[in-house]
Design an enzyme around this catalytic site. Sequence first.
Site, mmCIF file in Angstrom:
data_model
loop_
_atom_site.group_PDB
_atom_site.id
_atom_site.type_symbol
_atom_site.label_atom_id
_atom_site.label_comp_id
_atom_site.label_asym_id
_atom_site.label_seq_id
_atom_site.Cartn_x
_atom_site.Cartn_y
_atom_site.Cartn_z
ATOM 1 N N HIS A 159 0.875 -1.294 -0.054
ATOM 2 C CA HIS A 159 0.051 -0.074 -0.053
ATOM 3 C C HIS A 159 0.791 1.267 -0.113
ATOM 4 C CE1 HIS A 159 -3.465 -2.321 0.200
ATOM 5 N NE2 HIS A 159 -3.349 -2.832 1.334
ATOM 6 N N ASP A 195 -2.645 -10.348 -2.779
ATOM 7 C CA ASP A 195 -3.246 -9.947 -1.701
ATOM 8 C C ASP A 195 -4.593 -9.402 -2.003
ATOM 9 O OD1 ASP A 195 -2.354 -8.687 1.150
ATOM 10 O OD2 ASP A 195 -4.009 -7.576 0.469
ATOM 11 N N ASP A 284 -4.950 -13.098 2.890
ATOM 12 C CA ASP A 284 -6.051 -12.583 3.238
ATOM 13 C C ASP A 284 -7.304 -12.757 2.270
ATOM 14 O OD1 ASP A 284 -4.880 -10.735 1.791
ATOM 15 O OD2 ASP A 284 -5.079 -8.887 3.221
#
Length: 343
Positions: A159, A195, A284
Amino acid sequence: MKTVFSPLHNRRDVKTELDGGLLIAPHEKPSRAETILARVKSQALGEIVEPEEFGLEPIKRVHTDNYVEFLENCWQEWQSDGKQGEAIPVFWAGRGMRHREPKDIDGRLGYYSMGADTSISDGTWEAACASVNVALTGQKLVAGGERAVFALCRPPGHHAHADLFGGYCFFNNAAIAAQAFRDQGYERVAVLDVDFHHGNGTQSIFYHRNDVLTISLHGDPDLVFPHFLGFEDETGEGEGEGYNLNIVYPPGTPFSVWRQGLETACRRIADFGADALVVPLGVDTFEDDPISFFKLTSPDYLTLGQRLAQLGLPTLFTMEGGYDVDAIGVNAVNVMQGFEGKA
Ligand code: OKP
Ligand code: MG
Ligand code: ZN
């Protein structure tokens, strides 16, 4: 497969994450990396190596000097200012305001961040630097001839923009490693972000370039973090037009659907003619992840690894998210074992 791991990850141990109006115990916690390391050992995946020190130069190929300096000094400045808790940004330059770095630490925290979910405290800088060294050591091993390496990075990185932290990320480990490949003569580098969340930092860093192809599969940003980037109409700009690909999925997406996007991504990477692959790996996407909404199961991660291996590229995995701590060891190592041929 070799795993690169630094015990210094545990210097990143904040006590707070602003979530739902509460300061909760952070999802991104030290036990995540320890659980994955334990699984690497119990499965005898391969040698575990400590990182080399690469210093700030490769970081500054991707991040701005001022941002790096801010992160290095943030906690000290926060404390000197007499603040009692952990450093959390609360003010941003909204529409119509000026994107200008102020002197005050509250102003600088907002200027260099995208959210208030990522507190800073003592040791954050050291752990973020160690995480980059883990990625760069993995990159060096791959450039030295290893077929694939698992960089067990923590904190995660995908990020982080050139000058923004948030989403638990400070330095973009995957982008720094991709740039290192370029700087060592690899002509075309692909980054495939699996992800659950959009790899907004990586997309942003390479958005105007055609030498690094960025692809991310992720939950619809209309519904989840990072909220303001990651839509399918973002395809790159200028020279980079056509060199960014976002594949977006709704709540409840199972592997049978998710893998169609994986197939699209793999074909694009093959067409691109990549000579190295970086995989920001979050688990995740797992069905029981507490902050995400896909429905992948543990065996699916073996299949994912197998498909990535079929690209036939020198491959660096950088660990990103995954918050069901009971399952992340199995799931992350399943990707590596699938890559190595386990069915
Ligand atoms: C980091 B990585 C949930 C807060 C979410 C942002 C998510 C960061 C995910 N209540 N905070 O991509 O796994
Ligand atoms: Mg992604
Ligand atoms: Zn994530």
